[in-house]
Structure formats: structure tokens, C-alpha cells
Motif scaffolding. Structure first.
Motif, short mmCIF file in Angstrom:
data_model
loop_
_atom_site.label_atom_id
_atom_site.label_comp_id
_atom_site.label_asym_id
_atom_site.label_seq_id
_atom_site.Cartn_x
_atom_site.Cartn_y
_atom_site.Cartn_z
N ILE A 4 4.75 7.19 201.13
CA ILE A 4 5.35 8.48 200.77
C ILE A 4 6.29 9.00 201.87
O ILE A 4 7.45 9.30 201.62
N SER A 5 5.79 9.09 203.09
CA SER A 5 6.58 9.68 204.17
C SER A 5 7.48 8.68 204.88
O SER A 5 8.36 9.08 205.62
N ARG A 6 7.20 7.39 204.71
CA ARG A 6 7.97 6.30 205.32
C ARG A 6 7.84 6.26 206.85
O ARG A 6 8.64 5.66 207.53
N HIS A 7 6.82 6.92 207.40
CA HIS A 7 6.63 6.85 208.84
C HIS A 7 5.84 5.59 209.18
O HIS A 7 5.05 5.10 208.38
N PRO A 8 6.08 5.04 210.36
CA PRO A 8 5.39 3.79 210.73
C PRO A 8 3.92 4.04 211.05
O PRO A 8 3.55 5.11 211.53
N ILE A 9 3.13 3.04 210.78
CA ILE A 9 1.72 3.03 211.17
C ILE A 9 1.62 2.04 212.32
O ILE A 9 1.88 0.85 212.14
N PRO A 10 1.28 2.51 213.51
CA PRO A 10 1.25 1.61 214.67
C PRO A 10 0.25 0.48 214.51
O PRO A 10 -0.77 0.63 213.83
N ASN A 11 0.54 -0.62 215.15
CA ASN A 11 -0.36 -1.77 215.13
C ASN A 11 -1.40 -1.62 216.25
O ASN A 11 -1.46 -2.42 217.16
N PHE A 12 -2.19 -0.55 216.17
CA PHE A 12 -3.22 -0.26 217.15
C PHE A 12 -4.58 -0.55 216.53
O PHE A 12 -4.74 -0.48 215.30
N PRO A 13 -5.57 -0.86 217.36
CA PRO A 13 -6.90 -1.17 216.83
C PRO A 13 -7.46 -0.10 215.89
O PRO A 13 -8.10 -0.43 214.89
#
Length: 86
Positions: A4-13
Motif C-alpha cells: 500500500i505505502s510502497r515503503h521498503p521493509i529492511p532486511n533485518f532479523p
């Protein structure tokens, strides 16, 4: 990225294996360009075009600060604020 927001989801644990955006609950999607080959090309572009600029700025006396981007987002934000004395 968040659908929806197109913001990135970090590749964090703490985000590993999530299927819903922690902010708005929308689906997590992978863009077509989020593949190993494209990432390699972008990294080479960084090495060839961005890194030399950082070296030039250092040589000209600009203060360059490194921030550990592998830590949780709140810590990255805190570190940046500390470095700019906010």
C-alpha cells in the motif's frame, strides 16, 4: 516493500519471514528489480560512482560519518541525530 505505502521493509532479523507490513498491515511484495543480478549491478554502480565522490569530499575536508545501518532502525535514527547534534 509494503504494497500500500510502497515503503521498503529492511532486511533485518526482526522483519524476517513477515507477510504483513508492521505499519499498515498490507501485503509485503517483492519488486521485479529486487533480484540478485540487479543488486549486484547497483552495488557495482555504488563502488564506481558513489564511493569516489565520498573520497573526494573527504580529501576536500568534509566530515564524513559512518552509521551502522545493520542495527535496528530506531538506533540508526538515534545515531544520525547524535552525529548532527540535534
Amino acid at each position: 516493500i509494503c504494497k500500500i505505502s510502497r515503503h521498503p521493509i529492511p532486511n533485518f532479523p526482526e522483519f524476517e519471514g513477515i507477510t504483513k507490513c508492521p505499519k499498515d498491515g498490507s501485503e509485503i511484495i517483492t519488486r521485479v528489480l529486487d533480484n540478485q543480478n540487479t543488486i549486484k549491478i547497483r552495488y557495482q554502480d555504488y563502488l564506481n560512482r558513489t564511493l569516489p565522490i565520498i573520497d573526494i569530499l573527504k580529501h576536500r575536508g568534509y566530515r564524513i560519518t559512518k552509521v551502522d545501518g545493520e542495527q535496528p532502525i530506531d538506533n540508526v535514527y538515534r545515531d544520525i541525530l547524535n552525529y548532527i547534534n540535534v
